[in-house]
Design a protein around this motif. Structure first.
Motif, PDB file in Angstrom:
ATOM      1  N   LEU A 182       0.618 -16.727  -7.699  1.00  0.00           N
ATOM      2  CA  LEU A 182       0.753 -15.931  -8.920  1.00  0.00           C
ATOM      3  C   LEU A 182      -0.578 -15.309  -9.323  1.00  0.00           C
ATOM      4  CD1 LEU A 182       3.170 -18.246 -10.929  1.00  0.00           C
ATOM      5  CD2 LEU A 182       3.703 -16.050  -9.847  1.00  0.00           C
ATOM      6  N   PHE A 183      -1.680 -15.947  -8.940  1.00  0.00           N
ATOM      7  CA  PHE A 183      -2.997 -15.328  -9.111  1.00  0.00           C
ATOM      8  C   PHE A 183      -3.196 -14.202  -8.109  1.00  0.00           C
ATOM      9  CE2 PHE A 183      -6.967 -15.628  -6.611  1.00  0.00           C
ATOM     10  CZ  PHE A 183      -7.813 -14.888  -7.433  1.00  0.00           C
ATOM     11  N   LEU A 184      -2.808 -14.429  -6.848  1.00  0.00           N
ATOM     12  CA  LEU A 184      -3.057 -13.458  -5.789  1.00  0.00           C
ATOM     13  C   LEU A 184      -2.311 -12.146  -6.007  1.00  0.00           C
ATOM     14  CD1 LEU A 184      -3.029 -15.691  -2.576  1.00  0.00           C
ATOM     15  CD2 LEU A 184      -4.987 -14.466  -3.545  1.00  0.00           C
ATOM     16  N   ILE A 185      -1.087 -12.210  -6.547  1.00  0.00           N
ATOM     17  CA  ILE A 185      -0.336 -10.963  -6.701  1.00  0.00           C
ATOM     18  C   ILE A 185      -0.974 -10.047  -7.744  1.00  0.00           C
ATOM     19  CG2 ILE A 185       1.858 -11.931  -5.918  1.00  0.00           C
ATOM     20  CD1 ILE A 185       2.725 -12.145  -8.823  1.00  0.00           C
ATOM     21  N   THR A 186      -1.869 -10.589  -8.574  1.00  0.00           N
ATOM     22  CA  THR A 186      -2.548  -9.758  -9.564  1.00  0.00           C
ATOM     23  C   THR A 186      -3.930  -9.301  -9.106  1.00  0.00           C
ATOM     24  OG1 THR A 186      -3.565 -11.639 -10.729  1.00  0.00           O
ATOM     25  CG2 THR A 186      -1.341 -10.973 -11.412  1.00  0.00           C
ATOM     26  N   VAL A 279       4.100  -2.377  -4.985  1.00  0.00           N
ATOM     27  CA  VAL A 279       3.583  -1.146  -5.585  1.00  0.00           C
ATOM     28  C   VAL A 279       2.239  -1.403  -6.253  1.00  0.00           C
ATOM     29  CG1 VAL A 279       3.998   0.613  -7.348  1.00  0.00           C
ATOM     30  CG2 VAL A 279       5.859  -0.094  -5.838  1.00  0.00           C
ATOM     31  N   PHE A 280       2.072  -2.555  -6.893  1.00  0.00           N
ATOM     32  CA  PHE A 280       0.756  -2.907  -7.437  1.00  0.00           C
ATOM     33  C   PHE A 280      -0.296  -2.871  -6.327  1.00  0.00           C
ATOM     34  CE2 PHE A 280       2.204  -4.780 -11.555  1.00  0.00           C
ATOM     35  CZ  PHE A 280       1.184  -4.286 -12.347  1.00  0.00           C
ATOM     36  N   TYR A 281       0.066  -3.432  -5.170  1.00  0.00           N
ATOM     37  CA  TYR A 281      -0.866  -3.431  -4.040  1.00  0.00           C
ATOM     38  C   TYR A 281      -1.152  -2.002  -3.574  1.00  0.00           C
ATOM     39  CZ  TYR A 281      -2.193  -3.498   0.876  1.00  0.00           C
ATOM     40  OH  TYR A 281      -2.795  -3.230   2.071  1.00  0.00           O
ATOM     41  N   PHE A 292      -5.290  -0.241   3.755  1.00  0.00           N
ATOM     42  CA  PHE A 292      -5.064  -1.679   3.839  1.00  0.00           C
ATOM     43  C   PHE A 292      -6.260  -2.388   3.228  1.00  0.00           C
ATOM     44  CE2 PHE A 292      -5.488  -5.754   6.033  1.00  0.00           C
ATOM     45  CZ  PHE A 292      -4.210  -6.284   5.867  1.00  0.00           C
ATOM     46  N   ASN A 293      -6.002  -3.446   2.454  1.00  0.00           N
ATOM     47  CA  ASN A 293      -7.108  -4.247   1.940  1.00  0.00           C
ATOM     48  C   ASN A 293      -6.648  -5.681   1.732  1.00  0.00           C
ATOM     49  OD1 ASN A 293      -6.302  -4.663  -0.992  1.00  0.00           O
ATOM     50  ND2 ASN A 293      -6.315  -2.415  -0.915  1.00  0.00           N
ATOM     51  N   TRP A 294      -7.584  -6.555   1.417  1.00  0.00           N
ATOM     52  CA  TRP A 294      -7.330  -7.996   1.386  1.00  0.00           C
ATOM     53  C   TRP A 294      -6.337  -8.416   0.307  1.00  0.00           C
ATOM     54  CZ3 TRP A 294      -8.496 -10.611  -3.098  1.00  0.00           C
ATOM     55  CH2 TRP A 294      -9.347  -9.961  -4.002  1.00  0.00           C
ATOM     56  N   THR A 295      -6.112  -7.592  -0.724  1.00  0.00           N
ATOM     57  CA  THR A 295      -5.178  -7.987  -1.784  1.00  0.00           C
ATOM     58  C   THR A 295      -3.728  -7.977  -1.316  1.00  0.00           C
ATOM     59  OG1 THR A 295      -4.969  -5.735  -2.683  1.00  0.00           O
ATOM     60  CG2 THR A 295      -6.747  -7.119  -3.565  1.00  0.00           C
ATOM     61  N   VAL A 296      -3.494  -7.539  -0.083  1.00  0.00           N
ATOM     62  CA  VAL A 296      -2.143  -7.603   0.480  1.00  0.00           C
ATOM     63  C   VAL A 296      -1.674  -9.052   0.609  1.00  0.00           C
ATOM     64  CG1 VAL A 296      -2.814  -7.733   2.927  1.00  0.00           C
ATOM     65  CG2 VAL A 296      -0.655  -6.615   2.282  1.00  0.00           C
ATOM     66  N   ALA A 297      -2.610  -9.998   0.598  1.00  0.00           N
ATOM     67  CA  ALA A 297      -2.243 -11.416   0.736  1.00  0.00           C
ATOM     68  C   ALA A 297      -1.249 -11.838  -0.335  1.00  0.00           C
ATOM     69  CB  ALA A 297      -3.502 -12.293   0.662  1.00  0.00           C
TER      70      ALA A 297
END
Length: 351
Positions: A182-186, A279-281, A292-297
């Motif tokens: 839930l932290f990572l998706i933000t 979409v946030f990503y 592409f970037n690391w927040t895709v995790a």
């Protein structure tokens, strides 16, 4: 080779290229050391003559991604202790709709506290707030586990294992993995914050991303409302044997909704939910001019969680409803298929 300059006033990187703000080694790794020192800094701040002022200073001088991650770890410990004390493993589920808005609000608050104009982050906060409010309303109108019991899926899983195995599962998945997810998706909002220092304005693509997100929330709302209406009609039908308006006896005897958005997708609400964080990503990708970037995790983790959870839920539905297997054959799980559409598709096949 991209040069990295540490801002002497803020715990944020200053980079020469916008695309470099998507580089984990430049925007995250240099600040990881603050995580180890954070607890000691908080304790030291609390022991000063003006603890609130000192705590605010610690907050504003700590990289916001680091403090958000630390908060997710604190939530993990809290929900672990709460679930073990109550013997109820649905504690994270109860807070699911509140935690992402808290993280996004943290980024917005941190930016304001440090005097950084960040309308992109503010717009993300509005979207996250609407998303959270909608899920919270939907959760509590269904009862919100008011009886004190667990979500039925956790009850089933707990029946599979002995107590020590369930405890390990609770530590590493229910409490830790879900809170970190839930932290990572933000985390895309962190990139929006970084880019805001270079370009604080909401450009047309930023507006489009925020409106698409609101549209997906609307789709999810319609899907949940259609499910709610059907379940209420079925409850009334089972109690009185009278068929409510807008429904047929065949629909209610079937036991699950196949009309509206549910005629096109077996889980339109879940499809929209996953799309929101994708979409946030993508918004972060656009803002940092990267593909592409690391927040895709976070987005990938969310997809994996929903794939596993939906598969489990569908196994239970297929056991409960005799016609569910046919519904699975005719209607796509998330993405619509055009072989058939719910009960309409079954009627066409019979003809």
């Amino acid at each position: 080779m991209v040069a990295l300059f540490m801002d002497t006033a803020l715990p944020l990187p200053l980079l020469k290229e916008v695309s470099s703000y998507a580089d984990f080694s430049l925007t995250v790794r240099p600040f990881l050391g603050q995580l180890a020192a954070l607890s000691a800094n908080i304790v030291a701040a609390c022991s000063t003559d003006a603890p609130l002022v000192s705590l605010a200073q610690v907050y504003l001088t700590t990289n916001p991604l680091v403090s958000a991650f630390a908060l997710s770890l604190a939530f993990s410990v809290f929900f672990l202790l709460l679930s073990e004390a109550t013997r109820n493993h649905s504690q994270v589920d109860r807070a699911w709709s509140m935690l992402p808005p808290i993280y996004v609000a943290h980024y917005a608050l941190w930016a304001r506290g440090n005097g950084i104009p960040a309308p992109k982050v503010d717009n993300a906060l509005v979207v996250a707030g609407v998303w959270g409010a909608r899920l919270t309303f939907n959760f509590w109108r269904k009862g919100g586990y008011s009886s004190g019991g667990e979500d039925y899926r956790w009850e089933i899983i707990r029946g599979w294992w002995n107590a020590p195995t369930m405890f390990v599962f609770n530590v590493f998945f229910i409490a830790l993995a879900q809170n970190v997810l839930l932290f990572l998706i933000t985390t895309p909002v962190y990139l929006l914050l970084l880019v805001s220092r270079e370009n604080p304005t909401m450009e047309l693509p930023d507006i489009i991303f925020s409106r698409v997100l609101m549209g997906l929330i609307l789709v999810e709302t319609f899907a949940d409302q259609q499910q709610w209406n059907f379940q209420q009609a079925k409850k009334q039908y089972n109690a009185t044997a009278k068929v409510p308006l807008k429904y047929s006896r065949e629909d209610l005897d079937r036991g699950f909704v196949v009309s509206g958005l549910w005629a096109w997708s077996r889980h339109p609400n879940f499809a929209a939910e996953q799309a929101i964080w994708l979409v946030f990503y993508q918004w972060a990708c656009y803002a940092t001019q990267t593909f592409f970037n690391w927040t895709v995790a976070g987005a990938l983790g969310y997809l994996m969680l929903f794939q596993a959870s939906t598969r489990f839920t569908e196994q239970l539905s297929a056991q409960k409803y005799p016609e569910y297997a046919e519904y699975q054959r005719l209607v796509g799980k998330f993405i619509p298929t055009f072989l058939g559409r719910g009960s309409e598709g079954k009627e066409e096949k019979r003809e």
